[in-house]
Design an enzyme around this catalytic site. Structure first.
Site, PDB file in Angstrom:
ATOM      1  CG  ASP A 149       4.264   5.571  -7.512  1.00 21.45           C
ATOM      2  OD1 ASP A 149       3.079   5.586  -7.889  1.00 21.45           O
ATOM      3  OD2 ASP A 149       4.726   4.688  -6.767  1.00 21.45           O
ATOM      4  CG  ASP A 204       0.774  -1.435  -6.509  1.00 25.27           C
ATOM      5  OD1 ASP A 204       0.602  -0.534  -7.343  1.00 25.27           O
ATOM      6  OD2 ASP A 204       1.589  -1.351  -5.574  1.00 25.27           O
TER       7      ASP A 204
END
Ligand code: GAL
Length: 401
Positions: A149, A204
């Protein structure tokens, strides 16, 4: 003989001196499950074991799903006195190797989550400055997949940061799929082919058909905003390196029709198929969708060409994907709030993929049409394709001579 020896020596030196990406790990889009969409940081050893059992029991392993990936929240808040990452002691009381061993004992693969910055998005320790040490730990535990990430990265350079982790994994010696997750901010489709095996293309996902949900400085996105967000990125993907449209929301509150369309689209796009629902409580219909081998086969087609939009006229989104051996997949998604009748005249449409120089040649050939959700032949391209498609549902077909 002497030359062969020299060649071997040269190969050995160049392989060890120039770290690289592990090749051959993702010739087709990776398939698996990730904890984040349903569980966020509320994860533990039992959940992983249950999911691994469900992979086998529900026929998901048989359909091709392989990786079980723990997202953010698997760590303790601090590294130990040696600077090593530590699994959260209550969530994973037996450590990570035990968890990986269980997953491997089912013939499956195991993945973890890390972050290129100083902290993960949920505030756990990041990998920055510890990449080689952490990669060795992952190898010791038996990790096969790393989602990496991009929180708390300050002014770090994305390409360089992901290359550092790629090299660290290579150095540790255990083949690991590297899943790049920087939300498309640094356009990984322009540089990541030799760095990772897949890269997220957007922020997301969230479990709605067509919405944007704001969270202050960032938003999450429904199925169609994700599909529509990036323009011309299909040329960047192919065997070994994929555009990742995010973990799926199939089974997370969408209607069964929307689940089918969502799954059809991820297959047409050649996105990794990473389930994000609770497999312990999933409905029969959800599993039927996720384990549909004919749709999975479109995603896993060995040519590895992502599909393209053919048209979004009126209420239909029509997408096409060239497949190996001159076959094609098509998805007709009804975007309307009511059922719609499709009447598709093959002779009036020129279906092709200019980028890859492929054409559906209905003038000279007659293709048989197979309905991939109802598992039956529904005629050929000699006649119009007629169907009534429910609201937000899909007719997904495969065309073969
Ligand atoms: C986000 C990422 C999500 C999830 C989350 C964990 O940055 O896009 O998929 O991994 O972090 O905190």
């Amino acid at each position: 003989m002497k030359n062969k020896g020299l060649l071997l020596l040269f190969t050995f030196i160049s392989l060890s001196a120039f770290p690289q990406k592990f090749e051959g790990l993702a010739e087709t889009p990776p398939m698996g499950w990730n904890s984040w969409n349903t569980f966020a940081t509320d994860i533990n050893e039992q959940l992983v074991k249950d999911v691994a059992d469900k992979f086998v029991e529900l026929g998901l392993k048989d359909a091709g799903y392989e990786y079980i990936v723990l997202d953010d929240g698997w760590m303790a808040m601090e590294r130990d006195e040696n600077g090593d990452l530590v699994p959260h002691p209550e969530k994973f009381p037996n450590g990570m190797k035990a968890v990986a061993d269980y997953v491997h004992s089912k013939g499956l693969k195991f993945g973890l989550y890390g972050d290129a910055g100083t902290k993960t998005c949920a505030g756990y320790p990041g990998n920055r400055g510890y990449e080689y040490q952490d990669a060795k730990k992952y190898a010791e535990w038996g990790i096969d997949f790393l989602k990496y990430d991009w929180c708390s990265t300050g002014k770090q350079n994305a390409e360089a940061s992901y290359i550092t982790m790629r090299d660290a994994l290579y150095d540790a010696g255990r083949p690991v799929v590297l899943s790049i997750c920087e939300w498309g901010d640094n356009e990984p489709w322009t540089w990541a082919e030799d760095v990772g095996h897949m890269w997220r293309v957007t922020g997301d996902i969230i479990n709605c058909w067509d919405c944007e949900v704001g969270h202050g400085s960032w938003s999450s996105w429904g199925i169609w905003p994700i599909i529509n967000m990036r323009g011309n990125i299909r040329k960047a993907a192919g065997p070994g390196h994929w555009n990742d449209y995010d973990m799926m929301e199939v089974g997370n509150g969408l209607t069964d029709a929307e689940n089918r369309s969502h799954f059809a689209m991820w297959s047409i796009l050649a996105s990794p198929l990473i389930m994000g629902n609770d497999l312990r409580t999933a409905s029969k219909e959800t599993i039927k969708t996720l384990a549909n081998k004919e749709v999975v086969a479109v995603n896993q087609d060995k040519l590895g060409l992502p599909g393209l939009r053919f048209s979004n006229e009126e209420d239909f989104e029509i997408w096409v994907k060239p497949l190996a051996d001159g076959e094609w997949a098509m998805a007709f998604v009804n975007m309307a709030e009511e059922p719609r009748n499709l009447d598709f005249d093959w002779n009036r449409h020129q279906i092709g993929d200019d980028l890859n120089n492929r054409r559906l040649d209905v003038k000279n050939k007659k293709y048989k049409i197979r309905d991939l959700y109802n598992h039956k032949e529904i005629g050929d391209t000699g006649n119009n394709l007629k169907a009534t498609i429910g609201s937000h549902d899909v007719l997904m077909v495969r065309l073969r001579e």
